[in-house]
Write an enzyme that holds these catalytic residues in place. Structure first.
Site, PDB file in Angstrom:
ATOM      1  N   LYS A 268     -18.909 -30.050  12.641  1.00 54.62           N
ATOM      2  CA  LYS A 268     -17.950 -29.089  12.080  1.00 54.62           C
ATOM      3  C   LYS A 268     -18.463 -28.544  10.745  1.00 54.62           C
ATOM      4  CE  LYS A 268     -13.482 -28.627   9.887  1.00 54.62           C
ATOM      5  NZ  LYS A 268     -12.274 -29.265   9.345  1.00 54.62           N
TER       6      LYS A 268
ATOM      7  N   PHE B 285      -8.737 -32.667  10.208  1.00 57.26           N
ATOM      8  CA  PHE B 285      -7.419 -32.683   9.558  1.00 57.26           C
ATOM      9  C   PHE B 285      -6.722 -31.367   9.887  1.00 57.26           C
ATOM     10  CE2 PHE B 285      -7.915 -29.611   6.069  1.00 57.26           C
ATOM     11  CZ  PHE B 285      -9.282 -29.426   6.099  1.00 57.26           C
ATOM     12  N   GLY B 286      -5.507 -31.228   9.400  1.00 57.90           N
ATOM     13  CA  GLY B 286      -4.773 -29.960   9.535  1.00 57.90           C
ATOM     14  C   GLY B 286      -4.716 -29.473  10.974  1.00 57.90           C
TER      15      GLY B 286
ATOM     16  N   LYS C 195     -13.447 -32.985  -2.324  1.00 56.71           N
ATOM     17  CA  LYS C 195     -13.813 -31.569  -2.439  1.00 56.71           C
ATOM     18  C   LYS C 195     -14.756 -31.339  -3.611  1.00 56.71           C
ATOM     19  CE  LYS C 195     -10.176 -28.524  -0.707  1.00 56.71           C
ATOM     20  NZ  LYS C 195      -9.183 -27.519  -1.084  1.00 56.71           N
TER      21      LYS C 195
ATOM     22  N   HIS D  13     -15.730 -22.485   8.440  1.00 57.72           N
ATOM     23  CA  HIS D  13     -15.430 -21.442   7.450  1.00 57.72           C
ATOM     24  C   HIS D  13     -15.874 -21.880   6.059  1.00 57.72           C
ATOM     25  CE1 HIS D  13     -12.316 -24.375   7.970  1.00 57.72           C
ATOM     26  NE2 HIS D  13     -11.576 -23.931   6.991  1.00 57.72           N
ATOM     27  N   ARG D  14     -15.629 -23.163   5.741  1.00 57.74           N
ATOM     28  CA  ARG D  14     -15.977 -23.669   4.410  1.00 57.74           C
ATOM     29  C   ARG D  14     -17.498 -23.690   4.242  1.00 57.74           C
ATOM     30  NH1 ARG D  14     -12.997 -27.479   5.091  1.00 57.74           N
ATOM     31  NH2 ARG D  14     -11.112 -26.428   4.417  1.00 57.74           N
TER      32      ARG D  14
ATOM     33  N   ASP E  10      -9.590 -21.457  -1.634  1.00 59.08           N
ATOM     34  CA  ASP E  10      -8.311 -21.373  -0.939  1.00 59.08           C
ATOM     35  C   ASP E  10      -8.636 -21.116   0.520  1.00 59.08           C
ATOM     36  OD1 ASP E  10      -5.471 -21.582  -1.329  1.00 59.08           O
ATOM     37  OD2 ASP E  10      -5.334 -19.513  -0.661  1.00 59.08           O
ATOM     38  N   SER E  11      -7.944 -21.808   1.401  1.00 59.42           N
ATOM     39  CA  SER E  11      -8.299 -21.666   2.802  1.00 59.42           C
ATOM     40  C   SER E  11      -7.077 -21.753   3.690  1.00 59.42           C
ATOM     41  CB  SER E  11      -9.311 -22.752   3.201  1.00 59.42           C
ATOM     42  OG  SER E  11      -8.725 -24.025   3.080  1.00 59.42           O
TER      43      SER E  11
HETATM   44  P1  IMP Z   1      -6.600 -25.777   1.222  1.00 58.14           P
HETATM   45  O1  IMP Z   1      -6.625 -24.394   0.674  1.00 58.14           O
HETATM   46  O2  IMP Z   1      -7.953 -26.391   1.323  1.00 58.14           O
HETATM   47  O3  IMP Z   1      -5.588 -26.640   0.542  1.00 58.14           O
HETATM   48  O4  IMP Z   1      -6.135 -25.661   2.759  1.00 58.14           O
HETATM   49  C1  IMP Z   1      -4.880 -25.116   3.098  1.00 58.14           C
HETATM   50  C2  IMP Z   1      -4.484 -25.526   4.485  1.00 58.14           C
HETATM   51  O5  IMP Z   1      -5.230 -24.789   5.450  1.00 58.14           O
HETATM   52  C3  IMP Z   1      -4.713 -26.982   4.834  1.00 58.14           C
HETATM   53  O6  IMP Z   1      -3.654 -27.777   4.404  1.00 58.14           O
HETATM   54  C4  IMP Z   1      -4.779 -26.913   6.357  1.00 58.14           C
HETATM   55  O7  IMP Z   1      -3.479 -26.831   6.896  1.00 58.14           O
HETATM   56  C5  IMP Z   1      -5.465 -25.583   6.594  1.00 58.14           C
HETATM   57  N1  IMP Z   1      -6.921 -25.767   6.718  1.00 58.14           N
HETATM   58  C6  IMP Z   1      -7.880 -25.310   5.875  1.00 58.14           C
HETATM   59  N2  IMP Z   1      -9.100 -25.662   6.293  1.00 58.14           N
HETATM   60  C7  IMP Z   1      -8.913 -26.369   7.434  1.00 58.14           C
HETATM   61  C8  IMP Z   1      -9.817 -27.019   8.326  1.00 58.14           C
HETATM   62  O8  IMP Z   1     -11.050 -27.058   8.169  1.00 58.14           O
HETATM   63  N3  IMP Z   1      -9.237 -27.641   9.381  1.00 58.14           N
HETATM   64  C9  IMP Z   1      -7.907 -27.657   9.602  1.00 58.14           C
HETATM   65  N4  IMP Z   1      -7.029 -27.082   8.798  1.00 58.14           N
HETATM   66  C10 IMP Z   1      -7.518 -26.435   7.710  1.00 58.14           C
END
Ligand code: IMP
Length: 205
Positions: A184, A161-162, A21, A189-190, A79-80
């Site tokens: 992607k 992931f996720g 990151k 969103h990112r 934060d996402s």
């Molecule tokens: P973080 O804020 O980047 O730690 O993301 C929090 C959580 O949101 C992650 O652990 C995933 O479960 C979900 N998440 C965030 N961005 C993505 C993505 O691009 N793909 C899939 N899951 C995501």
């Protein structure tokens, strides 16, 4: 003008220990100015855990970015998460810990909760918020990127992931799990939040 911490480099500290990151952010910001460097919490000797006890993505990003800022650095944090309309916005800020287990368990829980939801009511969005906090009281930067999609009824694809295998992105006719990373990363969103961040940073350097 933003202060150059050592007279040349503009140093920002990301409230993260995730090298991937930190590098991603640095690469993006170096397109604006090659003098920008992005460090992580480990680089400034911060060993603690930051309690993310906000109620919104914005609050959590601010809480995290305030840690390096409190140590005199320009702090930056993201934060996402995934927000599903039929679940009142859940898992939202709890995306990482939705089930109490790993990503597989999170996906299982999401599929279970979405099972009764009809096909035309499965809208969802990924959200990414990035916050920059300055140590000298200048106004914070807060940007939000979103990406709209639908929750599938089963996992599709093994990339990402996720929640990626459950997030169908209609414009490309594929889930994020089926998309190559570079596809992607253009529309996520990112990526959207990063573009907005780049515009804001350009204004202040
Ligand atoms: P973080 O804020 O980047 O730690 O993301 C929090 C959580 O949101 C992650 O652990 C995933 O479960 C979900 N998440 C965030 N961005 C993505 C993505 O691009 N793909 C899939 N899951 C995501």
């Amino acid at each position: 003008m933003v202060n150059r911490v050592d007279g040349k480099k503009l140093t920002m500290v990301m409230a993260s220990r995730n090298r991937g990151k930190i590098k991603e952010l640095e690469t993006l910001l170096r397109e604006i100015s090659p003098d920008i460097e992005v460090l992580g919490l480990g680089d400034i000797g911060y060993e603690g855990d930051i309690e993310e006890n906000g109620e919104t993505f914005e609050e959590n990003a601010f809480i995290k970015a305030s840690v390096p800022a409190g140590m005199g650095y320009i702090g930056i944090a993201d934060d996402s998460g995934l927000c599903v309309d039929a679940l009142g916005g859940a898992p939202g800020i709890y995306s990482a810990r939705y089930s109490g287990g790993d990503a597989e368990a999170n996906n299982d829980k999401l599929l279970l909760f979405m099972d009764p939801v009809p096909d035309d009511r499965r809208q969802a969005r990924f959200v990414s918020v990035i916050c920059v906090v300055f140590p000298d009281g200048r106004p914070d930067i807060m940007v939000r990127g979103e990406c709209e999609g639908m929750i599938t009824r089963e996992r599709r694809g093994s990339g990402g992931f996720g929640y990626d295998p459950l997030f169908y992105y209609p414009p490309l006719g594929a889930t994020f799990g089926e998309l190559p990373a570079e596809e992607k990363n253009k529309i996520s969103h990112r990526a959207n939040a990063m573009k907005k961040l780049a515009e804001e940073i350009k204004k202040i350097i």
